[in-house]
Design a protein around this motif. Structure first.
Motif, PDB file in Angstrom:
ATOM      1  N   ASP A   3       0.814  -1.219   0.000  1.00  0.00           N
ATOM      2  CA  ASP A   3       0.000   0.000   0.000  1.00  0.00           C
ATOM      3  C   ASP A   3       0.848   1.270   0.000  1.00  0.00           C
ATOM      4  O   ASP A   3       0.368   2.336   0.364  1.00  0.00           O
ATOM      5  CB  ASP A   3      -0.932  -0.001   1.214  1.00  0.00           C
ATOM      6  CG  ASP A   3      -1.961  -1.116   1.140  1.00  0.00           C
ATOM      7  OD1 ASP A   3      -2.231  -1.590   0.023  1.00  0.00           O
ATOM      8  OD2 ASP A   3      -2.489  -1.516   2.190  1.00  0.00           O
ATOM      9  N   THR A 105      -6.305   7.049   0.394  1.00  0.00           N
ATOM     10  CA  THR A 105      -6.061   5.618   0.200  1.00  0.00           C
ATOM     11  C   THR A 105      -7.196   4.788   0.790  1.00  0.00           C
ATOM     12  O   THR A 105      -7.646   3.808   0.187  1.00  0.00           O
ATOM     13  CB  THR A 105      -4.722   5.191   0.845  1.00  0.00           C
ATOM     14  OG1 THR A 105      -4.684   5.618   2.215  1.00  0.00           O
ATOM     15  CG2 THR A 105      -3.538   5.774   0.095  1.00  0.00           C
ATOM     16  N   LYS A 109      -9.734   2.290  -1.395  1.00  0.00           N
ATOM     17  CA  LYS A 109      -9.889   0.868  -1.055  1.00  0.00           C
ATOM     18  C   LYS A 109     -11.350   0.535  -0.786  1.00  0.00           C
ATOM     19  O   LYS A 109     -11.855  -0.510  -1.212  1.00  0.00           O
ATOM     20  CB  LYS A 109      -9.039   0.529   0.160  1.00  0.00           C
ATOM     21  CG  LYS A 109      -7.544   0.508  -0.098  1.00  0.00           C
ATOM     22  CD  LYS A 109      -6.836   0.044   1.170  1.00  0.00           C
ATOM     23  CE  LYS A 109      -5.491   0.662   1.285  1.00  0.00           C
ATOM     24  NZ  LYS A 109      -4.803   0.325   2.537  1.00  0.00           N
TER      25      LYS A 109
END
Length: 259
Positions: A3, A105, A109
């Motif tokens: 990630d 992020t 996701k």
């Protein structure tokens, strides 16, 4: 490491701003990042400033172009040199809010989206807020972006597990190369998801390429005809709609409105 975020930053004679830009990345609550700064033959102290930071923080790397090639090649080199799953764009005079990477992020996701943009505010050359806020739409597709240039590089993030990196190779043009890249992604059927939080600061410098409205308009027209190869009727439709929205935004935001 899956990630990690690769921060793509081109620089050219950015000594006035680059320190604040780097510090805004170091201040992120999300710490799994690398910042790859590609300098395009600066003649000021930009490289010295960047090397000072990279010497103390291994996450910051500096690459120096052998000759001035423009922002498109600098961004592409930075992106290709990166090892992160996510690619986020930050020009050498812009700034991120501390929770920008963490929230974006997580947002991507949760949405399982490969392309997103956060809302942002506009600051002046001295870094002072102009009380102008640009809010993202929930989603933007190819035609939507052609007629409403809402996406700003400072808010863009791409998940390369979903979007092929080859779509992030910027066309080698001096103007509108970022917009042309977002269109490459959108044209492949990906939509850009909007995160409607002010997580970035876009600096509107008086001497920036985008500050000249006539040149900006010519750049938009060239994008339609020379890069996207749109038909003349459709180009005219997009340009009229783009112009009307641009005028509305200018009037509305000048009154302290929120787009």
């Amino acid at each position: 490491m899956d990630d990690k975020v690769t921060v793509v930053t081109p620089s050219w004679n950015s000594e006035r701003y680059i320190e604040a830009t780097i510090e805004s990345v170091q201040a992120q609550t999300y710490t799994n990042w690398e910042m790859i700064i590609v300098d395009d033959c600066s003649t000021d102290a930009t490289v010295e400033i960047v090397k000072k930071f990279s010497g103390k923080d291994s996450r910051i790397k500096v690459l120096i172009q052998p000759e001035n090639c423009g922002a498109a090649k600098a961004r592409t080199l930075s992106m290709l040199a990166g090892t992160g799953r996510f690619v986020a764009y930050l020009d050498a005079d812009d700034i991120w809010k501390p929770d920008k990477l963490e929230k974006q992020t997580q947002f991507m996701k949760e949405k399982k989206c490969g392309f997103s943009c956060t809302s942002y505010e506009v600051i002046n050359d001295a870094g002072q807020p102009l009380n102008k806020y640009v809010h993202m739409l929930p989603k933007v597709d190819y035609v939507g972006f052609l007629t409403n240039n809402l996406l700003q590089t400072v808010g863009i993030m791409v998940d390369t597990k979903i979007v092929d990196k080859k779509l992030l190779v910027m066309p080698d043009i001096r103007r509108r190369q970022d917009a042309a890249t977002w269109l490459q992604i959108l044209k492949e059927g990906y939509e850009c998801y909007g995160l409607n939080e002010i997580l970035a600061e876009y600096r509107r410098a008086e001497n920036s390429l985008s500050s000249n409205k006539i040149k900006a308009a010519r750049g938009v027209w060239s994008l339609y005809r020379d890069i996207e190869h749109l038909s003349l009727p459709f180009s005219c439709y997009c340009f009229v709609r783009y112009s009307l929205l641009a005028v509305w935004k200018r009037v509305y935001l000048s009154k302290g409105g929120r787009e």
